[in-house]
Each structure stands twice: as C-alpha cells, then as structure tokens.
Design a protein around this motif. Structure first.
Motif, PDB file in Angstrom:
ATOM      1  N   ALA A   1     -53.387 -58.163-109.980  1.00 29.84           N
ATOM      2  CA  ALA A   1     -54.130 -57.197-110.790  1.00 29.84           C
ATOM      3  C   ALA A   1     -53.548 -55.813-110.556  1.00 29.84           C
ATOM      4  O   ALA A   1     -53.145 -55.471-109.445  1.00 29.84           O
ATOM      5  CB  ALA A   1     -55.605 -57.211-110.415  1.00 29.84           C
TER       6      ALA A   1
ATOM      7  N   ARG B   1     -57.130 -57.251-113.895  1.00 29.39           N
ATOM      8  CA  ARG B   1     -57.350 -58.508-114.615  1.00 29.39           C
ATOM      9  C   ARG B   1     -58.591 -59.268-114.130  1.00 29.39           C
ATOM     10  O   ARG B   1     -59.402 -59.722-114.928  1.00 29.39           O
ATOM     11  CB  ARG B   1     -56.117 -59.406-114.488  1.00 29.39           C
ATOM     12  CG  ARG B   1     -56.226 -60.734-115.227  1.00 29.39           C
ATOM     13  CD  ARG B   1     -54.965 -61.544-115.062  1.00 29.39           C
ATOM     14  NE  ARG B   1     -53.837 -60.923-115.718  1.00 29.39           N
ATOM     15  CZ  ARG B   1     -53.528 -61.108-117.005  1.00 29.39           C
ATOM     16  NH1 ARG B   1     -54.283 -61.889-117.749  1.00 29.39           N
ATOM     17  NH2 ARG B   1     -52.479 -60.518-117.534  1.00 29.39           N
ATOM     18  N   ASN B   2     -58.754 -59.415-112.808  1.00 29.25           N
ATOM     19  CA  ASN B   2     -59.901 -60.176-112.304  1.00 29.25           C
ATOM     20  C   ASN B   2     -61.225 -59.543-112.722  1.00 29.25           C
ATOM     21  O   ASN B   2     -62.154 -60.226-113.150  1.00 29.25           O
ATOM     22  CB  ASN B   2     -59.834 -60.283-110.777  1.00 29.25           C
ATOM     23  CG  ASN B   2     -58.738 -61.224-110.310  1.00 29.25           C
ATOM     24  OD1 ASN B   2     -58.166 -61.962-111.095  1.00 29.25           O
ATOM     25  ND2 ASN B   2     -58.444 -61.178-109.025  1.00 29.25           N
TER      26      ASN B   2
ATOM     27  N   LEU C   1     -62.176 -63.140-106.013  1.00 27.18           N
ATOM     28  CA  LEU C   1     -61.826 -63.695-107.312  1.00 27.18           C
ATOM     29  C   LEU C   1     -62.450 -62.947-108.479  1.00 27.18           C
ATOM     30  O   LEU C   1     -61.844 -62.827-109.537  1.00 27.18           O
ATOM     31  CB  LEU C   1     -62.247 -65.170-107.364  1.00 27.18           C
ATOM     32  CG  LEU C   1     -61.489 -66.090-106.406  1.00 27.18           C
ATOM     33  CD1 LEU C   1     -62.181 -67.443-106.315  1.00 27.18           C
ATOM     34  CD2 LEU C   1     -60.054 -66.267-106.860  1.00 27.18           C
ATOM     35  N   VAL C   2     -63.676 -62.435-108.302  1.00 29.21           N
ATOM     36  CA  VAL C   2     -64.331 -61.761-109.429  1.00 29.21           C
ATOM     37  C   VAL C   2     -64.184 -60.246-109.372  1.00 29.21           C
ATOM     38  O   VAL C   2     -64.409 -59.562-110.366  1.00 29.21           O
ATOM     39  CB  VAL C   2     -65.825 -62.134-109.510  1.00 29.21           C
ATOM     40  CG1 VAL C   2     -65.997 -63.626-109.703  1.00 29.21           C
ATOM     41  CG2 VAL C   2     -66.576 -61.682-108.274  1.00 29.21           C
ATOM     42  N   ASP C   3     -63.821 -59.697-108.215  1.00 32.32           N
ATOM     43  CA  ASP C   3     -63.545 -58.267-108.066  1.00 32.32           C
ATOM     44  C   ASP C   3     -64.676 -57.407-108.632  1.00 32.32           C
ATOM     45  O   ASP C   3     -64.436 -56.421-109.342  1.00 32.32           O
ATOM     46  CB  ASP C   3     -62.229 -57.930-108.772  1.00 32.32           C
ATOM     47  CG  ASP C   3     -61.402 -56.937-107.968  1.00 32.32           C
ATOM     48  OD1 ASP C   3     -61.926 -56.399-106.973  1.00 32.32           O
ATOM     49  OD2 ASP C   3     -60.243 -56.692-108.329  1.00 32.32           O
TER      50      ASP C   3
ATOM     51  N   GLN D   1     -61.822 -59.877-116.447  1.00 30.96           N
ATOM     52  CA  GLN D   1     -62.231 -61.251-116.755  1.00 30.96           C
ATOM     53  C   GLN D   1     -63.713 -61.444-116.423  1.00 30.96           C
ATOM     54  O   GLN D   1     -64.475 -62.017-117.211  1.00 30.96           O
ATOM     55  CB  GLN D   1     -61.365 -62.219-115.931  1.00 30.96           C
ATOM     56  CG  GLN D   1     -61.646 -63.690-116.200  1.00 30.96           C
ATOM     57  CD  GLN D   1     -60.823 -64.244-117.333  1.00 30.96           C
ATOM     58  OE1 GLN D   1     -60.093 -63.522-117.995  1.00 30.96           O
ATOM     59  NE2 GLN D   1     -60.957 -65.543-117.584  1.00 30.96           N
ATOM     60  N   THR D   2     -64.112 -60.968-115.253  1.00 31.69           N
ATOM     61  CA  THR D   2     -65.514 -61.068-114.863  1.00 31.69           C
ATOM     62  C   THR D   2     -66.401 -60.281-115.823  1.00 31.69           C
ATOM     63  O   THR D   2     -67.494 -60.728-116.193  1.00 31.69           O
ATOM     64  CB  THR D   2     -65.703 -60.538-113.427  1.00 31.69           C
ATOM     65  OG1 THR D   2     -64.902 -61.322-112.545  1.00 31.69           O
ATOM     66  CG2 THR D   2     -67.145 -60.609-112.995  1.00 31.69           C
TER      67      THR D   2
END
Length: 803
Positions: free
Chosen positions: A547, A612-613, A737-739, A616-617
């Motif tokens: 990311a 990105r993470n 993973l979800v940041d 996405q979340t």
C-alpha cells in the motif's frame, strides 16, 4: 581516539583503503552498551560493526562465542560469512566464523552448541531457538557483542519483536552484552535506537556521511503508460535498451506475479539472448542460489526480482537498478537504489518505470521525496502479545522460570517496555491453561506452578513441539511444484494452495521464468510439465501488494494543489488539468466524492488516498452502510487512492456514510464472521502456540490448519469472545489486513469537510478505476430489485402481464 590494532590498520593500508570516520567512531564507542550506525550502502557499515570484535579477538584471549551477528536473511548471513573470512584470513587472525540458519545441518548445529565459534552469524528464529535450550547459559556466557544488521527491516515486523525478547534473555545471561544496530535507511533514528537498546539504557546514534544523492530519474518512453494495470509491458523495449547499456541491472517488482510476467515478456524481447535471471521467494532454493552465484560471478546482465533482493547482499558489478511500478514506499525505494554501485561516495543509478498513468504522479512524488531525504514510516506500536506468549513458552522450554524475573526481563526489551503486569499475567495464564474456554482440555494445560513459585512445563515432551513451531513468519499456505516424473521430478518452487486449487489439468502458468502445464496434484505436490507456449493461460500467484505510504500519499496531494505541473510529462499534466476542469482535484484536508451515471448505473468515487488495504475496507464498510439506508449498491473496486462504488441509486448526502461510530461498528460486525478475521486468528494462534503447524516432524497442510483454527475461532467467538487471542486477533486485523487506522486518521483529518460533486459523466481521475481488476460484488437489495425487474420484463414479453 582509540587506536585500531596495527595488524588491522595495515590490512586497510595494503588494500589502499582509509578507515572511514564512522568506522573509527564505532571503534571508539565499542564499550557503549548500545550503538546504532546509519551509513549508506557501500560505506563499510558491516566492517564498522565487526571492527571492535576483530580487535578484541586478535588478542587471542577469548574462549567460546564472542560476537553474534543477526540478519533478516539466511542468504545475507552466508554472504557476510564469505566476506568476513577474507580480512580475517589475510590479517592472519585465528578466528572461527560460522553461520547457523535453517540450512545448517543438524550435526553442525549440535556441534556449535557444544563448541561455539568465535563469531556466529544467524537469524532471529535460530537465535530464539538457541535460547530455548537448557545449556543456553553455558553457550552464551562469554558473548560480548551482538550485531543486528538491516535493523530497520526487522523493526517493522514481529521478527524484530521476537529478536528483542531474545536479546533481553541474552542480556540476563551476560549483563555486559553490547548491542550494535546497522542500517542504511532509517526514517526515525530515535525510535530505532529505543527499539534496539535495553530499556531504559541510552543508545548512541552514529550517522555517517550519506554521500552523494542517487542518480535517479523516471524512464521516458515513446509509448504512453496505460490507464491501469501493474505489468509495465509498454516499457519492455526501453528496459531492454537500458540492460544493453549497463554491466548488470537489477529490475525490482512489487509482487512475485509481476516479476514472473515481466521476466517472460522481457525474455521474448531478448533477441540477442543476453543472460537474464529471475529471483523471488517462491522459487526453489537451489534455483535461487544458482542465480545468486551467477550474479556474484558477473555472469548475468540482468535479474528480475522482488523484495527477496532488497537487503544488503553485495552483488558486485550492479550498476543500474530499475523499479517497475511505483515504489509505494520511499524507504523501500532508497533501499533498492542502494543495490547499485555498492561503493562509498559514488552515486547509485536508478530508473523508475511507472506501470500506469496515475503511477507517473506517484513516481514523481517519490523522486522528490528521495531528493528531500524524506523517508516514510509509521510509528511503532507496542510489541504484539502473541509474540510475548511464544517467548513465555520458549522460556519454559529452557527450564523452570520465575514469573517476576521473566516479567522484568521482558520489559527490558524496547517493544515491550510498557507492557503492564496484568497483560503479562494474562499471557502467562493463556500459556498455562489455554484460557477460560479451553482450560478443560488437557492439550492446552501446558504450564504448572511449583511449590517454590516457579513455572515449568507439565509435560517435558512439550519442549520438542515448542521448538518445532517456533517463529513468527507466517508463510502463505504453499504447495511444492515439481516436473512430473515417476519418482518425483525437478523442484521448481512453490505456489499458493488457493492458486493450485483453481487449476484444472491443461492450465498453463509461469514459474521460474518458464511456462508449465498443470498435470495434477499428488501427495500435496503440484505436478507440471514444460510447455513451449509463448503466453501462459493463467498468471501465477498474486504475491504481496504494498500500500502507498501515508507520507507519499500526502506528497501526491500537495502536488495536486500546484497551479500546474512542469515536472510531469505532458500527457499526465494534461490529464490532471482536465480533471480540475471537469471536476476538481482531491485535497488533503477535504474529502472529494464524485457522483455520476455510467452505463445505466449510478457511481460514487471516494478519493481517500488511504492506501489499497484501507480503501478496500472502506468499500466494504460504505456498501454495508448503503445497504442499511436503502441505497442498493452492486459492487466496488479499490486502488491506493480511491474506491469506486456502483449501484442502482444515487447518493445525495454522503455524511451518514462516514459517521465514525457507525463505520467502526460496521467493521466489527463484518469482521466477526469474516475470513479476514479467521485468517488473522490463525496466524496469531500459531505464533502464540495454540495451533501447531508442525507435529511429530510432519507439517500440516493449509487446509488442515485452517480447519482446526476455524473450529477454535468459532468456539471462542461463541463462548469466550474476550479471550486473550480474540483480543489479539481484533488488534491485528484492525492494523493489518484492513488498515482501519488509516480510515480513522482520514476521517479525523477531514472532519465534516466532505465535498460531493454531481457530474454528468465519469471524471478523468475516476476513469482508470473502471479498468481495475479485483471488483467485489455486493449481494443484497440491488440484486433482488434487478431480478424483480427482469422477471417483470420477461412476463410482459410473454404477454402474461400488462405493459
């Protein structure tokens, strides 16, 4: 100034070298309890770290192990051993130097414990394993120094946390142990110094002359970069020309899949048959070693690689580094640039190749950051508790321990200096019984307290299982790939289990730079045959997607605020200018949201620039909120800078979508039953020792481990949701993973400054998102409405309902 012994000084003189000021300073400060040296690649920082050890050992009065060297890579330890033996032999010093990694034979490991060398080169995992033996006090009793190389890389992962706990253990065995950290790229020296030193001891920071700035530019091509994608296939001819003009070129990629595809395309364009190799972590070890040996000999003109070559192996005649795709992180870029021109006070030469139009902007921002010496990096949080649990089990494997002494020892480790006694006791209780919901099961009753107050293992046979499952590296579930033969063919590398499950016989894919045909799965091995196709049917494994860092995103947003962009190519500057004309450009202190119709659907584009993470979340959470308020979303796709959502209804007021409490509640509800949470639980449970990946010499398959961890997760979620491991899992998922932290930072930064622009068509900045892969469908009201409308249309067509 402390005088360097004549034999060592004469060796420098005979080589025609002068001792650098930072090397002399390290020698002067050899007695300091902790020292951090920041020196550029090629500046002799490894020799600076070892100089005091060589001088002390030259006196010939030391028995046993004197110096430990720890690096994040096995290959780096082996490389340092080769390079260090040269001066030792030429100076005539009677010093034994050995390495100890996962590749070291069992016989040699056993001998090293009984008769350790003067200098031992190892990895964090091997060092932690050594501290688990009952004879560790004897092996380490005379250790004087520990050198941690590439400390910046270790400080960013749980491997570094485990290493600092091992150092705290060593320090209790040899109180006069001196610590040395080495790195070329440190964005926050004070933070790394606190990480390295025994708390609350100080750590001296020595900064070498950084030398000249790198010679770095962005590749200019006749072809314009595409709107989307990460392969940079358009640049193959220009990259080929650069290879021809240089001795040896390293071509870095951000993912293994991109490296494989680029290597394949580069080889097809290699009409002169220049020797080119490929190197990444999924290749078979022997193939990687052959490539490394060929590089050292100077036999290769180029090597296509990933982060497997980020760190400090001396590759000799590398005179150019090419970064394919935006680097995402300035610190990583600087580290990679340092692989070229491995000489002090000589500029490294590097070229950035943007993979798509937006990455042109990102590459220019990265170039400006390198020129400003502005490295990025997020502040270190507290040491994770799953690593703490593993360390308690390691201590138990070495023999009975006193809880008070172990707590004092752990809080001397920088990452764990702030751990409360309550948190430590919770970890101890978990290691002893498994926790409230699991204490009835005998398999998790591992520790018991003796009458004298000490803790020890209930079953001495558990020692072997603890050692077999030690470590914090959570490799993805992979399967070996071999050429198909009756008795097992040549190993080629590994692919992810999920990728292998998607294959059917006849599918072709890339591995190790060659196209292979999937023949079948036998005994957890993917069997393949070679194919001479020019194009694989399926790309290979996905690898890691980085990311964009917060600092690099901020620099891009500052660039958008400029009136024009003379530093950008004309096609990119015109694109941004058109965006400003049709809509507007995103700003750091405001959130830009565009709404527009396209192809019969309503679209919402949210420019969060959160990585990105996080984007996405954000897509998952916003579509969930839209479902709740009846806005009928159909799907979304995310990049580092934006999230594009499409559905049936237009959004007229975005503020209800961004209420922090609602987003957090939505995240926790979504996570509770989601695969992301279960995957995170499995990783933490494995590190903490609840789940064993290795049993009796056999390694469980990914599916076996997933099955057992899913049962445990569901059990704890139902009966003990506040179990220690469930707490750890939530913490890890939030920041990993979800940041979610970057989403919260974004919301805190923008407040209520949200700008919704209604456009009549897609904007220039949103257009590339339509070409992105990885679109996520949303199953809900929108799908039901579409089905109802289609049913009505079909009935009307059939004449069964009135028009």
């Amino acid at each position: 100034m402390v005088q360097i012994p004549p034999a060592i000084h004469n060796w420098f003189s005979n080589k025609g070298w002068a001792i650098h000021p930072h090397q002399q300073e390290m020698f002067n400060r050899a007695a300091d309890p902790a020292t951090l040296l920041i020196a550029p690649t090629g500046g002799g920082k490894t020799m600076a770290g070892f100089l005091p050890s060589l001088a002390e050992l030259a006196e010939g009065q030391h028995d046993g192990l004197h110096t430990l060297y720890v690096s994040p890579l096995k290959a780096l330890a082996a490389d340092i051993r080769r390079n260090l033996r040269v001066p030792v032999e030429q100076i005539g010093l009677a010093i034994r130097i050995e390495d100890r990694t996962g590749d070291t034979s069992a016989t040699q490991k056993k001998r090293q414990r009984a008769d350790p060398p003067h200098i031992l080169l190892t990895t964090p995992e091997s060092l932690a394993l050594l501290t688990s033996y009952e004879d560790a006090p004897r092996m380490f009793e005379n250790v004087q120094r520990i050198i941690v190389d590439e400390i910046h890389a270790l400080a960013e992962s749980k491997r570094g946390d485990q290493l600092m706990l091992a150092l705290a253990r060593l320090q209790s065995l040899c109180p006069n142990l001196r610590r040395v950290g080495l790195s070329a790229t440190v964005e926050d020296p004070e933070a790394i110094a606190r990480f390295l030193a025994r708390h609350p001891d100080p750590c001296r920071i020595i900064q070498a002359d950084p030398g000249p700035d790198p010679d770095i530019l962005m590749l200019k091509t006749h072809e314009m970069p595409p709107w989307s994608g990460g392969g940079a296939a358009y640049a193959i001819p220009a990259v080929m020309e650069q290879i021809k003009q240089h001795k040896t070129t390293l071509i870095f990629h951000n993912t293994r899949a991109q490296a494989e595809i680029f290597f394949h395309n580069l080889w097809l364009a290699n009409e002169e048959g220049l020797p080119i190799g490929v190197h990444h972590g999924s290749l078979d070890r022997q193939q990687r070693e052959r490539v490394e040996a060929a590089m050292v000999r100077g036999d290769l003109r180029a090597i296509v690689c990933t982060g497997s070559l980020d760190l400090g192996i001396d590759w000799g005649d590398v005179d150019l580094v090419i970064q394919i795709g935006a680097p995402k992180n300035v610190k990583r870029l600087v580290q990679r640039i340092g692989r070229a021109n491995h000489q002090y006070n000589a500029p490294s030469k590097a070229i950035l190749v943007p993979a798509n139009r937006f990455e042109v902007v990102e590459c220019v921002a990265a170039l400006e950051a390198v020129g400003a010496h502005d490295l990025d990096g997020d502040p270190r949080g507290p040491g994770p508790r799953d690593v703490l649990c593993q360390h308690i089990l390691i201590a138990a494997a070495a023999g009975p321990f006193d809880a008070d002494a172990l707590y004092a020892e752990m809080t001397a480790a920088g990452p764990y200096a702030q751990v409360t006694r309550a948190d430590f006791d919770a970890c101890l209780e978990f290691c002893a019984t498994g926790g409230y919901a699991l204490r009835a099961y005998d398999r998790w009753q591992r520790l018991q307290q003796q009458l004298d107050g000490t803790w020890r293992l209930r079953d001495p046979r558990a020692v072997q299982r603890i050692r077999m499952n030690l470590g914090t590296i959570q490799d993805t579930d992979t399967l070996k790939v071999r050429l198909r033969r009756n008795r097992g063919g040549k190993p080629l590398g590994e692919v992810e289990e999920g990728f292998a499950a998607s294959l059917t016989p006849g599918d072709t894919f890339l591995i190790g730079g060659q196209i292979v045909r999937y023949e079948g799965l036998r005994e957890m091995v993917v069997e393949v045959s070679r194919r001479a196709d020019r194009k694989p049917k399926i790309a290979t494994f996905s690898g890691t997607k980085f990311a964009t860092s917060t600092q690099l995103s901020d620099r891009i947003l500052r660039m958008f605020a400029q009136p024009d962009w003379p530093q950008l190519p004309r096609h990119t500057a015109d694109w941004l200018g058109l965006q400003r004309e049709i809509s507007r450009l995103p700003q750091r202190d405001r959130l830009l949201i565009e709404s527009f119709p396209d192809n019969g659907r309503e679209h919402l584009c949210v420019y969060g620039f959160a990585g990105r993470n996080a984007q996405q979340t954000l897509g998952l959470l916003l579509t969930k909120r839209m479902e709740e308020i009846g806005l009928a979303p159909l799907g979304f796709v995310a990049t580092d800078y934006a999230t594009l959502i499409w559905g049936l209804d237009a959004v007229t007021d975005p503020r209800p979508l961004f209420q922090p409490d609602a987003l957090r509640n939505g995240l926790e509800t979504w996570l509770a039953g989601n695969a992301v949470m279960k995957r995170t639980f499995r990783a933490s449970a494995t590190i903490a020792g609840l789940i064993e990946r290795n049993t009796g010499g056999q390694r469980k398959s990914g599916r076996q481990a997933t099955f057992s961890s899913d049962i445990l997760y569901d059990t704890l979620l139902k009966y003990d949701p506040d179990h220690l491991l469930m707490q750890i899992t939530r913490e890890e998922a939030m920041r990993g993973l979800v940041d979610f932290g970057r989403i919260e930072s974004m919301i805190a930064r923008i407040g209520d400054r949200i700008d919704l622009l209604r456009l009549d068509r897609v904007s220039p900045l949103a257009a590339p998102l339509f070409l992105e892969v990885g679109k996520v469908p949303v199953k809900g009201e929108a799908e039901e409405r579409l089905l109802a409308e289609e049913s009505a249309r079909l009935l009307q067509t059939a004449g069964l309902e009135p028009a």
